[in-house]
Design a protein around this motif. Structure first.
Motif, PDB file in Angstrom:
ATOM      1  N   GLY A 122       0.795  -1.228   0.000  1.00  0.00           N
ATOM      2  CA  GLY A 122       0.000   0.000   0.000  1.00  0.00           C
ATOM      3  C   GLY A 122       0.823   1.271   0.000  1.00  0.00           C
ATOM      4  N   THR A 123       2.131   1.157  -0.194  1.00  0.00           N
ATOM      5  CA  THR A 123       3.019   2.321  -0.228  1.00  0.00           C
ATOM      6  C   THR A 123       3.064   2.872  -1.652  1.00  0.00           C
ATOM      7  N   ILE A 124       2.995   4.191  -1.771  1.00  0.00           N
ATOM      8  CA  ILE A 124       3.092   4.826  -3.086  1.00  0.00           C
ATOM      9  C   ILE A 124       4.527   4.688  -3.585  1.00  0.00           C
ATOM     10  N   VAL A 125       4.671   4.103  -4.773  1.00  0.00           N
ATOM     11  CA  VAL A 125       5.996   3.959  -5.368  1.00  0.00           C
ATOM     12  C   VAL A 125       6.166   4.857  -6.585  1.00  0.00           C
ATOM     13  N   LYS A 126       5.058   5.437  -7.069  1.00  0.00           N
ATOM     14  CA  LYS A 126       5.140   6.298  -8.257  1.00  0.00           C
ATOM     15  C   LYS A 126       3.923   7.207  -8.311  1.00  0.00           C
ATOM     16  N   LYS A 127       4.167   8.479  -8.627  1.00  0.00           N
ATOM     17  CA  LYS A 127       3.115   9.430  -8.982  1.00  0.00           C
ATOM     18  C   LYS A 127       3.453   9.933 -10.369  1.00  0.00           C
ATOM     19  N   GLN A 128       2.598   9.645 -11.307  1.00  0.00           N
ATOM     20  CA  GLN A 128       2.799  10.097 -12.690  1.00  0.00           C
ATOM     21  C   GLN A 128       1.839  11.246 -12.939  1.00  0.00           C
ATOM     22  N   ILE A 129       2.391  12.429 -13.167  1.00  0.00           N
ATOM     23  CA  ILE A 129       1.574  13.589 -13.481  1.00  0.00           C
ATOM     24  C   ILE A 129       1.604  13.737 -14.993  1.00  0.00           C
ATOM     25  N   GLY A 130       0.446  13.648 -15.610  1.00  0.00           N
ATOM     26  CA  GLY A 130       0.362  13.609 -17.066  1.00  0.00           C
ATOM     27  C   GLY A 130       0.204  12.167 -17.518  1.00  0.00           C
ATOM     28  N   ALA A 131      -0.102  12.004 -18.769  1.00  0.00           N
ATOM     29  CA  ALA A 131      -0.387  10.672 -19.309  1.00  0.00           C
ATOM     30  C   ALA A 131       0.859   9.800 -19.387  1.00  0.00           C
ATOM     31  N   PHE A 132       0.674   8.515 -19.122  1.00  0.00           N
ATOM     32  CA  PHE A 132       1.734   7.520 -19.288  1.00  0.00           C
ATOM     33  C   PHE A 132       1.902   7.193 -20.764  1.00  0.00           C
ATOM     34  N   GLU A 133       3.112   6.902 -21.160  1.00  0.00           N
ATOM     35  CA  GLU A 133       3.388   6.263 -22.448  1.00  0.00           C
ATOM     36  C   GLU A 133       3.282   4.761 -22.205  1.00  0.00           C
ATOM     37  N   ALA A 134       2.794   4.016 -23.177  1.00  0.00           N
ATOM     38  CA  ALA A 134       2.556   2.579 -23.005  1.00  0.00           C
ATOM     39  C   ALA A 134       3.826   1.833 -22.575  1.00  0.00           C
ATOM     40  N   ASP A 135       4.940   2.078 -23.233  1.00  0.00           N
ATOM     41  CA  ASP A 135       6.175   1.362 -22.905  1.00  0.00           C
ATOM     42  C   ASP A 135       6.646   1.652 -21.487  1.00  0.00           C
ATOM     43  N   ASP A 136       6.521   2.901 -21.062  1.00  0.00           N
ATOM     44  CA  ASP A 136       6.937   3.281 -19.706  1.00  0.00           C
ATOM     45  C   ASP A 136       6.086   2.569 -18.653  1.00  0.00           C
ATOM     46  N   LEU A 137       4.780   2.538 -18.868  1.00  0.00           N
ATOM     47  CA  LEU A 137       3.883   1.890 -17.918  1.00  0.00           C
ATOM     48  C   LEU A 137       4.143   0.386 -17.875  1.00  0.00           C
ATOM     49  N   ASP A 138       4.255  -0.231 -19.033  1.00  0.00           N
ATOM     50  CA  ASP A 138       4.490  -1.680 -19.087  1.00  0.00           C
ATOM     51  C   ASP A 138       5.797  -2.057 -18.396  1.00  0.00           C
ATOM     52  N   SER A 139       6.848  -1.305 -18.639  1.00  0.00           N
ATOM     53  CA  SER A 139       8.151  -1.585 -18.040  1.00  0.00           C
ATOM     54  C   SER A 139       8.104  -1.429 -16.521  1.00  0.00           C
ATOM     55  N   LEU A 140       7.493  -0.354 -16.059  1.00  0.00           N
ATOM     56  CA  LEU A 140       7.372  -0.115 -14.623  1.00  0.00           C
ATOM     57  C   LEU A 140       6.578  -1.232 -13.947  1.00  0.00           C
ATOM     58  N   LEU A 141       5.442  -1.596 -14.511  1.00  0.00           N
ATOM     59  CA  LEU A 141       4.610  -2.642 -13.907  1.00  0.00           C
ATOM     60  C   LEU A 141       5.318  -3.992 -13.922  1.00  0.00           C
ATOM     61  N   ALA A 142       6.011  -4.303 -15.002  1.00  0.00           N
ATOM     62  CA  ALA A 142       6.753  -5.577 -15.060  1.00  0.00           C
ATOM     63  C   ALA A 142       7.793  -5.624 -13.943  1.00  0.00           C
ATOM     64  N   ASP A 143       8.507  -4.519 -13.732  1.00  0.00           N
ATOM     65  CA  ASP A 143       9.513  -4.470 -12.673  1.00  0.00           C
ATOM     66  C   ASP A 143       8.868  -4.622 -11.298  1.00  0.00           C
ATOM     67  N   LEU A 144       7.755  -3.941 -11.057  1.00  0.00           N
ATOM     68  CA  LEU A 144       7.082  -4.022  -9.759  1.00  0.00           C
ATOM     69  C   LEU A 144       6.512  -5.401  -9.480  1.00  0.00           C
ATOM     70  N   VAL A 145       5.935  -6.013 -10.506  1.00  0.00           N
ATOM     71  CA  VAL A 145       5.380  -7.364 -10.336  1.00  0.00           C
ATOM     72  C   VAL A 145       6.492  -8.360 -10.043  1.00  0.00           C
ATOM     73  N   GLU A 146       7.603  -8.220 -10.754  1.00  0.00           N
ATOM     74  CA  GLU A 146       8.735  -9.115 -10.530  1.00  0.00           C
ATOM     75  C   GLU A 146       9.294  -8.977  -9.114  1.00  0.00           C
ATOM     76  N   ALA A 147       9.313  -7.745  -8.601  1.00  0.00           N
ATOM     77  CA  ALA A 147       9.868  -7.488  -7.271  1.00  0.00           C
ATOM     78  C   ALA A 147       8.932  -7.897  -6.146  1.00  0.00           C
ATOM     79  N   SER A 148       7.648  -8.064  -6.458  1.00  0.00           N
ATOM     80  CA  SER A 148       6.681  -8.384  -5.364  1.00  0.00           C
ATOM     81  C   SER A 148       6.450  -9.858  -5.187  1.00  0.00           C
TER      82      SER A 148
END
Length: 148
Positions: A122-148
Motif C-alpha cells: 500500500g506504499t506509493i511507489v510512483k506518482k505520474q503527473i500527465g499521461a503515461f506512455e505505453a512502454d513506460d507503464l508496461d516496463s514499470l509494472l513488469a519491474d514491480l510485479v517481478e519485485a513483489s
C-alpha cells in the motif's frame, strides 16, 4: 501537459478517503488496498490527455490482469458523463467517483491526469503527473510485479 516521472519517498501512503463506485457496489477506500500492485488513475471526461491515456491503461490492465489491480477515479466530473464515456473506449476495470476531487487534493497535485502506483503493502511507489506512455507503464509494472 508535461509528464513527470516523480518517484515518491518510502512510506507515503494514500489518505483514507472512501469513494463510491461508479458501478453498483460499496464505497472503496484505496488506502486499504493490499496484496498486489495497484494502479490508481485519476481522470475526467473533459480532460483530453485523460481520454487519450485510457486505451493505454486498459491494455495494461488486460496484460497484467491477475497481477495488478487497476482502479479509475472519475475526478471533478459527473457519474453520467463517465458512464457514457467508458463503454465507448472499452474500459473494464473498476471506477470510483470523486466529484469533489478529495483524492486529487490530498495528493497535492493541481491537474489531471494523475496515476498513482502502490506496491503490495500500500506504499506509493510512483506518482505520474500527465499521461503515461505505453512502454513506460508496461516496463514499470513488469519491474514491480517481478519485485513483489
Amino acid at each position: 501537459m508535461a509528464r513527470s516521472n516523480s518517484t515518491v519517498g518510502t512510506g507515503e501512503t494514500l489518505e483514507s478517503i472512501p469513494l463510491p463506485c461508479l458501478q453498483p457496489g460499496s464505497a472503496v477506500d484505496l488506502s486499504q488496498m493490499r496484496g498486489k500492485v495497484v494502479v490508481v488513475n485519476l481522470w475526467a471526461t473533459w480532460c483530453g490527455p485523460c481520454r487519450e491515456e485510457m486505451p493505454i491503461l486498459q491494455a495494461a490492465s488486460e496484460q497484467f490482469r491477475d497481477r495488478v489491480q487497476f482502479v479509475g477515479v472519475v475526478t471533478k466530473d459527473s457519474a453520467s458523463s463517465a458512464a457514457g464515456f467508458l463503454p465507448a473506449v472499452g474500459t473494464t476495470y473498476p471506477q470510483l467517483l470523486d466529484v469533489d476531487a478529495e483524492l486529487l487534493n490530498s495528493l497535492r497535485i493541481p491537474g489531471l491526469p494523475v496515476t498513482v502506483i502502490l506496491d503490495p503493502a500500500g506504499t506509493i511507489v510512483k506518482k505520474q503527473i500527465g499521461a503515461f506512455e505505453a512502454d513506460d507503464l508496461d516496463s514499470l509494472l513488469a519491474d514491480l510485479v517481478e519485485a513483489s
